[in-house]
Design a protein around this motif. Structure first.
Motif, PDB file in Angstrom:
ATOM      1  N   PRO A 178      47.993  59.973  88.540  1.00 16.96           N
ATOM      2  CA  PRO A 178      48.241  58.937  87.334  1.00 16.96           C
ATOM      3  C   PRO A 178      48.353  59.629  85.910  1.00 16.96           C
ATOM      4  CG  PRO A 178      45.956  58.642  88.270  1.00 16.96           C
ATOM      5  CD  PRO A 178      46.523  59.582  88.945  1.00 16.96           C
ATOM      6  N   ALA A 179      49.365  58.921  85.167  1.00 19.03           N
ATOM      7  CA  ALA A 179      49.596  59.406  83.938  1.00 19.03           C
ATOM      8  C   ALA A 179      48.889  58.638  83.058  1.00 19.03           C
ATOM      9  CB  ALA A 179      50.950  59.279  83.459  1.00 19.03           C
ATOM     10  N   MET A 180      47.948  59.151  82.147  1.00 20.99           N
ATOM     11  CA  MET A 180      47.133  58.378  81.146  1.00 20.99           C
ATOM     12  C   MET A 180      48.120  57.618  80.047  1.00 20.99           C
ATOM     13  SD  MET A 180      44.272  61.169  79.960  1.00 20.99           S
ATOM     14  CE  MET A 180      43.112  60.121  78.947  1.00 20.99           C
ATOM     15  N   GLY A 181      49.261  58.454  79.746  1.00 23.95           N
ATOM     16  CA  GLY A 181      50.241  57.682  78.871  1.00 23.95           C
ATOM     17  C   GLY A 181      50.874  56.466  79.332  1.00 23.95           C
ATOM     18  N   ALA A 182      50.876  56.258  80.670  1.00 25.82           N
ATOM     19  CA  ALA A 182      51.330  55.054  81.440  1.00 25.82           C
ATOM     20  C   ALA A 182      50.315  53.930  81.507  1.00 25.82           C
ATOM     21  CB  ALA A 182      51.850  55.366  82.808  1.00 25.82           C
ATOM     22  N   HIS A 183      48.893  54.273  81.259  1.00 29.54           N
ATOM     23  CA  HIS A 183      47.964  53.386  81.252  1.00 29.54           C
ATOM     24  C   HIS A 183      47.463  53.054  80.095  1.00 29.54           C
ATOM     25  CE1 HIS A 183      48.003  52.973  85.717  1.00 29.54           C
ATOM     26  NE2 HIS A 183      47.672  54.325  85.757  1.00 29.54           N
ATOM     27  N   LEU A 184      48.110  53.328  78.833  1.00 24.47           N
ATOM     28  CA  LEU A 184      47.781  53.136  77.751  1.00 24.47           C
ATOM     29  C   LEU A 184      47.278  51.797  77.183  1.00 24.47           C
ATOM     30  CD1 LEU A 184      47.093  54.775  75.490  1.00 24.47           C
ATOM     31  CD2 LEU A 184      49.276  54.909  74.469  1.00 24.47           C
ATOM     32  N   PRO A 185      47.939  50.940  77.622  1.00 24.13           N
ATOM     33  CA  PRO A 185      47.537  49.473  77.498  1.00 24.13           C
ATOM     34  C   PRO A 185      46.186  49.133  77.930  1.00 24.13           C
ATOM     35  CG  PRO A 185      49.909  49.365  78.015  1.00 24.13           C
ATOM     36  CD  PRO A 185      49.259  50.820  78.389  1.00 24.13           C
ATOM     37  N   LEU A 186      46.155  49.551  79.227  1.00 27.96           N
ATOM     38  CA  LEU A 186      44.568  49.308  80.170  1.00 27.96           C
ATOM     39  C   LEU A 186      43.622  49.848  79.041  1.00 27.96           C
ATOM     40  CD1 LEU A 186      43.829  49.468  83.820  1.00 27.96           C
ATOM     41  CD2 LEU A 186      42.664  51.154  82.108  1.00 27.96           C
ATOM     42  N   ILE A 187      43.888  51.227  78.878  1.00 30.07           N
ATOM     43  CA  ILE A 187      42.956  52.097  78.206  1.00 30.07           C
ATOM     44  C   ILE A 187      42.427  51.375  76.859  1.00 30.07           C
ATOM     45  CG2 ILE A 187      42.342  54.280  77.016  1.00 30.07           C
ATOM     46  CD1 ILE A 187      44.335  55.350  78.966  1.00 30.07           C
ATOM     47  N   LYS A 188      43.473  51.075  75.944  1.00 29.34           N
ATOM     48  CA  LYS A 188      43.221  50.209  74.919  1.00 29.34           C
ATOM     49  C   LYS A 188      42.389  48.970  75.169  1.00 29.34           C
ATOM     50  CE  LYS A 188      47.051  51.948  72.282  1.00 29.34           C
ATOM     51  NZ  LYS A 188      48.322  51.823  71.489  1.00 29.34           N
TER      52      LYS A 188
ATOM     53  N   ASN B  86      34.225  53.311  85.625  1.00 34.12           N
ATOM     54  CA  ASN B  86      34.671  52.515  84.756  1.00 34.12           C
ATOM     55  C   ASN B  86      36.289  52.301  84.867  1.00 34.12           C
ATOM     56  OD1 ASN B  86      36.373  54.489  83.242  1.00 34.12           O
ATOM     57  ND2 ASN B  86      34.443  55.338  82.412  1.00 34.12           N
ATOM     58  N   PRO B  87      37.009  51.221  84.491  1.00 34.74           N
ATOM     59  CA  PRO B  87      38.373  51.188  84.704  1.00 34.74           C
ATOM     60  C   PRO B  87      39.210  52.228  84.204  1.00 34.74           C
ATOM     61  CG  PRO B  87      37.359  48.976  83.754  1.00 34.74           C
ATOM     62  CD  PRO B  87      36.153  50.231  83.673  1.00 34.74           C
ATOM     63  N   VAL B  88      38.887  53.031  83.233  1.00 38.72           N
ATOM     64  CA  VAL B  88      39.758  54.038  82.772  1.00 38.72           C
ATOM     65  C   VAL B  88      39.746  55.254  83.593  1.00 38.72           C
ATOM     66  CG1 VAL B  88      39.916  55.568  80.962  1.00 38.72           C
ATOM     67  CG2 VAL B  88      39.291  53.336  80.261  1.00 38.72           C
ATOM     68  N   TYR B  89      38.703  55.613  84.210  1.00 35.70           N
ATOM     69  CA  TYR B  89      38.773  56.204  85.306  1.00 35.70           C
ATOM     70  C   TYR B  89      39.488  55.956  86.505  1.00 35.70           C
ATOM     71  CZ  TYR B  89      35.040  59.003  82.432  1.00 35.70           C
ATOM     72  OH  TYR B  89      34.525  59.767  81.784  1.00 35.70           O
ATOM     73  N   GLU B  90      39.164  54.666  86.768  1.00 36.73           N
ATOM     74  CA  GLU B  90      39.532  54.002  88.037  1.00 36.73           C
ATOM     75  C   GLU B  90      41.273  54.297  88.146  1.00 36.73           C
ATOM     76  OE1 GLU B  90      39.703  50.052  90.089  1.00 36.73           O
ATOM     77  OE2 GLU B  90      37.833  50.358  89.309  1.00 36.73           O
ATOM     78  N   ALA B  91      41.713  54.142  86.885  1.00 34.21           N
ATOM     79  CA  ALA B  91      43.392  53.868  86.826  1.00 34.21           C
ATOM     80  C   ALA B  91      43.658  55.568  86.429  1.00 34.21           C
ATOM     81  CB  ALA B  91      43.566  53.034  85.553  1.00 34.21           C
ATOM     82  N   CYS B  92      42.828  56.106  85.947  1.00 33.70           N
ATOM     83  CA  CYS B  92      43.662  57.470  85.416  1.00 33.70           C
ATOM     84  C   CYS B  92      42.896  58.624  85.795  1.00 33.70           C
ATOM     85  CB  CYS B  92      43.487  57.574  83.836  1.00 33.70           C
ATOM     86  SG  CYS B  92      44.172  56.023  82.847  1.00 33.70           S
ATOM     87  N   ALA B  93      41.958  58.542  86.546  1.00 30.43           N
ATOM     88  CA  ALA B  93      41.342  60.022  87.020  1.00 30.43           C
ATOM     89  C   ALA B  93      41.371  59.906  88.648  1.00 30.43           C
ATOM     90  CB  ALA B  93      39.873  59.891  86.701  1.00 30.43           C
ATOM     91  N   ARG B  94      41.300  61.222  89.095  1.00 26.84           N
ATOM     92  CA  ARG B  94      41.373  61.362  90.367  1.00 26.84           C
ATOM     93  C   ARG B  94      39.891  62.689  90.797  1.00 26.84           C
ATOM     94  NH1 ARG B  94      42.927  57.335  90.568  1.00 26.84           N
ATOM     95  NH2 ARG B  94      44.725  56.440  91.045  1.00 26.84           N
TER      96      ARG B  94
ATOM     97  N   GLY C 228      47.864  60.967  72.507  1.00 25.12           N
ATOM     98  CA  GLY C 228      46.993  59.786  71.845  1.00 25.12           C
ATOM     99  C   GLY C 228      46.106  59.106  73.031  1.00 25.12           C
ATOM    100  N   ALA C 229      46.376  58.910  74.197  1.00 28.21           N
ATOM    101  CA  ALA C 229      45.431  58.488  75.068  1.00 28.21           C
ATOM    102  C   ALA C 229      44.171  59.223  75.269  1.00 28.21           C
ATOM    103  CB  ALA C 229      46.321  58.063  76.307  1.00 28.21           C
ATOM    104  N   VAL C 230      44.182  60.589  75.179  1.00 22.06           N
ATOM    105  CA  VAL C 230      43.148  61.293  75.397  1.00 22.06           C
ATOM    106  C   VAL C 230      42.433  61.230  73.977  1.00 22.06           C
ATOM    107  CG1 VAL C 230      42.423  63.917  75.555  1.00 22.06           C
ATOM    108  CG2 VAL C 230      44.671  63.093  76.607  1.00 22.06           C
ATOM    109  N   GLU C 231      43.005  61.352  72.970  1.00 24.96           N
ATOM    110  CA  GLU C 231      42.452  61.169  71.633  1.00 24.96           C
ATOM    111  C   GLU C 231      41.282  59.941  71.632  1.00 24.96           C
ATOM    112  OE1 GLU C 231      44.412  62.172  68.278  1.00 24.96           O
ATOM    113  OE2 GLU C 231      42.986  61.736  66.912  1.00 24.96           O
ATOM    114  N   LEU C 232      42.184  58.743  72.144  1.00 20.56           N
ATOM    115  CA  LEU C 232      41.272  57.361  72.253  1.00 20.56           C
ATOM    116  C   LEU C 232      40.061  57.587  72.989  1.00 20.56           C
ATOM    117  CD1 LEU C 232      43.809  54.416  72.489  1.00 20.56           C
ATOM    118  CD2 LEU C 232      41.767  54.641  70.866  1.00 20.56           C
ATOM    119  N   CYS C 233      40.352  58.083  73.982  1.00 25.72           N
ATOM    120  CA  CYS C 233      39.020  58.398  75.066  1.00 25.72           C
ATOM    121  C   CYS C 233      38.226  59.359  74.389  1.00 25.72           C
ATOM    122  CB  CYS C 233      39.616  58.947  76.440  1.00 25.72           C
ATOM    123  SG  CYS C 233      40.552  57.726  77.398  1.00 25.72           S
ATOM    124  N   LEU C 234      38.509  60.322  73.900  1.00 28.82           N
ATOM    125  CA  LEU C 234      37.318  61.221  73.286  1.00 28.82           C
ATOM    126  C   LEU C 234      36.699  60.599  72.125  1.00 28.82           C
ATOM    127  CD1 LEU C 234      39.725  64.527  73.040  1.00 28.82           C
ATOM    128  CD2 LEU C 234      37.760  64.211  74.708  1.00 28.82           C
TER     129      LEU C 234
END
Ligand SMILES: Nc1ncnc2c1ncn2[C@@H]1O[C@H](COP(=O)(O)OP(=O)(O)O)[C@@H](O)[C@H]1O
Ligand SMILES: [Mg+2]
Length: 328
Positions: A57-67, A102-110, A142-148
């Motif tokens: 999954p691409a973090m960039g594509a899940h930015l709304p969910l991450i935010k 968490n939902p961020v890992y669920e959507a973006c991590a494997r 930016g998605a990475v920076e937000l998470c960090l």
């Protein structure tokens, strides 16, 4: 702790990131690996097939969910739309931890299984022309920076980011988000010039920066790096037949990596561990505020139509919550 591998394209960032991740996994340390390089190759370097890497999954594509998730019930952030990559957490924000679901890992991590241990892998997703242009708010990084900026990490857990040393990481605060930055440099003028540029930016922000010489072939190469880089040269790595075998799609067992390269990886870990002990959560938080205010003024307020400076929670310090309920 948070660790970045940066350097110019082709220097060996992805290779060394992947070796370091394997090293950490082999000692059963929890690891989140993040591919934020322009060329998305970390998955492959960790042994994924082309199809598996392509399906990440691409973090960039899940930015709304991450935010939406990170915003939580923070009253200073009125909507996900007004959240930019530097919007700092405050009271009510949700924080991330290395070891949790968490939902961020669920959507973006494997989960990636390595021959020794397993890790979580996240990827920004492939970059397009628009990402690399002047409009820095398009940045997938930016998605990475937000998470960090929302991640509360401990001493024995590792976030390893494979990252381009581009102007984008300087425009935002990305380059200040790490306990240790390993600048991978070949013994060439170009390799060293990336180091000088990084050092220049890093100077005012107390960024811990160490050079890892790569593809170092002999005493001449070593002398060159020592002369150009001085005390910042931490360790050098030569040509690795193990890496070459992996590139052919036939990775040997990780314990068969050359002993001197195992040793180099231990040196990296020791340096990162030592640097984490200097982690100053207050400074970490105030730096994110600094860059947020800068971004708000230069483009964020205009883009969102909101006063983004008001998102800053002056009493908030990122860290583990104390009994008193204050974050720290
Ligand atoms: N120490 C090494 N030994 C052998 N090959 C290496 C070594 N470091 C890098 N390479 C090779 O060099 C190429 C570029 O490395 P890579 O890690 O993809 O660079 P970057 O991520 O900085 O663009 C890859 O084909 C990689 O396998
Ligand atoms: Mg790479």
């Amino acid at each position: 702790m948070k660790i970045a591998f940066v350097g110019k394209g082709g220097s060996g960032k992805t290779t060394l990131s992947s070796l370091f991740v394997r090293h950490l996994a082999a000692t059963e340390s929890p690891v989140v690996a993040v591919d934020a390089d322009i060329n998305q190759h970390l998955g492959a370097a960790l042994g994924l097939t082309e199809a598996e890497a392509g399906a990440l999954p691409a973090m960039g594509a899940h930015l709304p969910l991450i935010k939406e998730y990170l915003r939580g019930s923070n009253p200073r952030i009125s909507s996900a739309e007004t959240m930019i990559k530097t919007t700092p957490p405050g009271e009510g924000s949700r924080l991330l931890r290395v070891r949790e679901e968490n939902p961020v890992y669920e959507a973006c991590a494997r989960t990636v299984r390595l021959d020794a241990g397993e890790i979580r892998l996240m990827a920004t997703g492939p970059f397009t022309e628009a990402d690399l242009g002047v409009a820095c708010y398009h940045s997938k990084v930016g998605a990475v920076e937000l998470c960090l900026n929302h991640l509360v990490d401990g001493a024995d857990e590792y976030v390893v980011v494979d990252m381009t040393a581009g102007s984008d990481s300087f425009a935002s605060g990305m380059f200040t988000r790490f306990d240790m930055t390993f600048l991978v440099a070949e013994p060439t003028r170009k390799g060293v010039s990336v180091y000088r540029q990084y050092k220049e930016y890093a100077r005012d922000f107390g960024v811990a920066l160490k050079v890892v010489g790569n593809k170092v072939q002999g005493p001449d190469d070593l002398d060159f790096l020592r002369e150009e880089v001085g005390e910042d040269l931490l360790v050098t790595v030569g040509h690795s037949d193990w890496v070459r075998a992996m590139e052919k799609g036939r990775p040997p067992r990780f314990d068969l990596l050359e002993p001197e390269n195992h040793e180099a990886l231990r040196t990296l870990r020791t340096a990162a561990d030592a640097s984490y002990r200097n982690r100053d959560w207050e400074r970490y938080t105030s730096q994110m505020v600094h860059f947020h205010l800068r971004n708000a003024e230069s483009w964020g307020n205009e883009k969102t139509g909101a006063d983004l400076a008001a998102q800053v929670d002056p009493g908030f310090v990122l860290g583990e919550p104390t009994v008193a309920g204050n974050a720290h």
